[in-house]
Design an enzyme around this catalytic site. Structure first.
Site, mmCIF file in Angstrom:
data_model
loop_
_atom_site.group_PDB
_atom_site.id
_atom_site.type_symbol
_atom_site.label_atom_id
_atom_site.label_comp_id
_atom_site.label_asym_id
_atom_site.label_seq_id
_atom_site.Cartn_x
_atom_site.Cartn_y
_atom_site.Cartn_z
ATOM 1 N N GLU A 121 0.684 -0.988 -0.153
ATOM 2 C CA GLU A 121 -0.490 0.114 0.129
ATOM 3 C C GLU A 121 1.150 1.346 0.065
ATOM 4 O O GLU A 121 1.880 1.374 0.998
ATOM 5 C CB GLU A 121 -0.949 0.017 1.024
ATOM 6 C CG GLU A 121 -2.081 1.322 1.440
ATOM 7 C CD GLU A 121 -2.535 0.904 -0.384
ATOM 8 O OE1 GLU A 121 -3.349 0.449 -0.480
ATOM 9 O OE2 GLU A 121 -2.286 2.363 -0.623
ATOM 10 N N LYS A 168 8.326 -1.614 -2.822
ATOM 11 C CA LYS A 168 7.760 -1.129 -1.250
ATOM 12 C C LYS A 168 8.449 0.036 -0.555
ATOM 13 O O LYS A 168 8.768 1.269 -0.221
ATOM 14 C CB LYS A 168 6.674 -1.706 -0.458
ATOM 15 C CG LYS A 168 6.109 -1.161 0.816
ATOM 16 C CD LYS A 168 5.566 -0.166 0.283
ATOM 17 C CE LYS A 168 5.042 1.075 1.272
ATOM 18 N NZ LYS A 168 4.520 2.004 1.499
ATOM 19 N N CYS A 213 6.250 4.792 9.186
ATOM 20 C CA CYS A 213 7.411 4.040 8.426
ATOM 21 C C CYS A 213 8.242 4.289 7.372
ATOM 22 O O CYS A 213 9.096 3.741 7.436
ATOM 23 C CB CYS A 213 5.772 3.497 7.006
ATOM 24 S SG CYS A 213 4.576 2.972 7.262
#
Ligand code: NAD
Ligand code: UGA
Length: 479
Positions: free
Chosen positions: A169, A224, A280
């Site tokens: 995502e 990612k 993150c």
């Protein structure tokens, strides 16, 4: 009901967090024919997702409440019934947390995969028929192998078959709904063409086909981590230049504009601020560092590690600078902190620069009065009490605070500024743009300082109101 291979009717998402909640809400909104069960072991969180008062949703994201209002109770359900919903699902998204390990091998760098592994074991135990398992969490390269191995060894029932896909995502908090509704791209990595098509077909309900990329599973996992590392690297780059601007008389806003007009560089993600936060960036770069070291690529590890080191240095640089400007001591002085979230439009404080900076100021003996429109006092208390881990050298800082008398929370900005020596802006909330600086100036103790770490104020307005201004990356700061 018998499940048809790769025909998707029921989706289960494990993890009702910042990713699981908004992502599944948008899928439910765009695909009314799908039934989506979002499950979480945290019953309090699920209770909040089900609250009638939409102000109480556990996550603040602009536009999310409207979708919840449209879909919840129809094709979007939140519950703690993990076993039942795994069992009836044709497709399962794993969207659980993957924080940096704090103990054992790889502590301070590698991702802790215990929640992902627990999910894989639950899926192995309860799934029936054919199930597509989708990695939505950000995972180190080769995690799909672990999931596959656990699923392959399942002895729970003989009719089970599985496919594993990676579908990372890319949403950013604060703009999650628009990012999900209009993504730059959707990335799907996997081996089975049928499973990839089953997931692609869901996205094709609203995402143009040419924006849906298919790769092998390892490229997807690594893309990612790489995307986050590149984005964070841009912020460390511009923050390093802002320090240089302050020393040389250049202005980081002018430098950003000048370089951003080069189409090869581009203008986005060049705002110097108090240092990147969020759950993150740091974790994913450290993960990349760990992977590089694991594969014997020390120079690659050093390169990425420097991005995190610069960010840490930059945050502490700001707290030192505030102390210096306030005559070298802030002991007993009142500093008003505007913004605690790691960026505007979210209630998330994970890794917020505000945590490190406020801890430094408290350590110097300041009294902080903190305001944030979406973060509550309890969350701030948790953050300021938290034991921080220096994830580069992995030494635990023993900085538990006796908080009494050292900080308070204040909803009213003007009360927060009362008798303050300085105001420090750490989050770029829109309501800070409307502050009446004349009113503020009258309330503050003189000489009064405004530290604008987000570069959101009009310098002229501040200076005209008898306030001293320090702005990030501003060569005039030394005046
Ligand atoms: P989060 O902590 O907000 O949510 C994770 C949820 O998973 C928690 O509510 C937790 O209770 C639940 N959970 C954990 N183990 C479980 C289990 N076995 N069964 C049921 N529930 C379980 O995390 P998040 O911010 O949503 O991030 C999830 C993943 O997505 C991470 O890997 C993160 O790196 C990645 N990601 C996050 C963002 C973001 O903006 N936050 C964006 C992109 C990717
Ligand atoms: C980031 C990425 O942007 C997402 O693509 C990714 O999916 C997500 O991480 C993730 O994997 O969790 P997020 O952390 O929510 O999203 O927010 P960003 O907008 O990237 O901001 C991160 C930090 O960088 C914030 O503290 C922000 O204030 C700071 N930032 C951002 C700057 O200091 N300057 C900028 O120009 C941009």
């Amino acid at each position: 009901m018998t499940k048809m291979k790769n025909e998707i009717k029921n989706i289960c998402c494990i993890g009702a967090g910042y990713v699981g909640g908004p992502t599944m809400s948008v899928i439910a909104d765009k695909c009314p024919n799908l039934k989506i069960n979002v499950v979480d072991k945290n019953s309090k969180r699920i209770e909040l997702w089900n609250s009638l008062d939409l102000e109480l949703l556990p996550i603040y994201e602009p536009g999310l409440d409207k979708i919840i209002e449209r879909c919840r109770g129809k094709n979007l359900l939140f519950s703690t019934e993990i076993k039942e919903n795994i069992s009836s699902a044709d497709m399962i998204f794993i969207s659980v947390n993957t924080p940096t390990k704090t103990k054992g091998i790889g502590a301070g760098q590698a991702s802790d995969l215990k929640w992902v592994e627990a999910c894989a074991r639950e899926v192995a135990m309860f799934a029936t028929g054919h199930t597509i398992v989708v990695e939505k969490s950000t995972l180190p390269v080769k995690t799909a192998e672990v999931i596959k191995t656990i699923l392959k060894n399942s002895k729970a029932n003989s009719n089970q078959t599985f496919e594993v896909l990676s579908n990372p995502e890319f949403l950013a908090e604060g703009s999650a709904i628009s990012d999900l509704e209009d993504p730059d791209r959707v990335l799907i990595g996997g081996e089975s063409e049928d499973a990839i098509m089953a997931l692609s077909n869901i996205y094709r309900n609203w995402v143009p086909t040419d924006k849906i990329l298919h790769t092998n599973i390892w490229s997807s996992e690594l893309s990612k981590l790489t995307a986050n590392a590149f984005l964070a690297q841009r912020i460390s780059s511009i923050n390093s230049i802002s320090a240089l601007c302050e020393s040389t008389g250049a202005d980081v806003r002018e430098v950003s504009r000048a370089i951003g007009l080069d189409s090869r560089i581009g203008s986005r993600f060049l705002n110097s601020g108090p240092g990147f936060g969020g759950s993150c960036f740091k974790k994913d770069i450290l993960n990349l560092v760990y992977l590089s070291k694991f594969f014997g690529l020390q120079e690659v590890a050093n390169f990425w590690e420097a991005v995190v080191k610069l960010n840490n240095w930059h945050q502490h640089r700001l707290s030192k600078l505030i102390t210096q400007k306030l005559f070298g001591t802030i002991s007993g002085k009142k500093i008003c902190i505007l913004g605690f979230a790691f960026k505007a439009n979210t209630n998330d404080t994970r890794e917020s620069a505000a945590i490190a900076i406020c801890k430094d100021l408290l350590e110097e003996g300041a009294f902080l009065c903190i305001n944030d429109p979406k973060v509550n006092k309890d969350q701030i208390e948790l953050d300021l009490k938290s034991k921080s881990i220096n994830s580069i050298n992995y030494s635990e800082k023993t900085d538990f605070f006796n908080l009494e008398g050292e900080w308070s929370f204040e909803e009213d900005i003007y009360k927060a500024a009362d008798n303050a020596d300085a105001i420090l802006i750490l989050t770029e909330w829109n309501n800070y743009l409307d502050i009446n600086w004349n009113r503020i100036s009258k309330k503050m103790r003189k000489p009064s300082w405004i530290f604008d770490a987000r570069s959101i104020l009009n310098p002229k307005e501040i200076i005209e109101n008898d306030l001293h201004l320090w702005r990030i990356g501003d060569g005039y700061n030394s005046n």
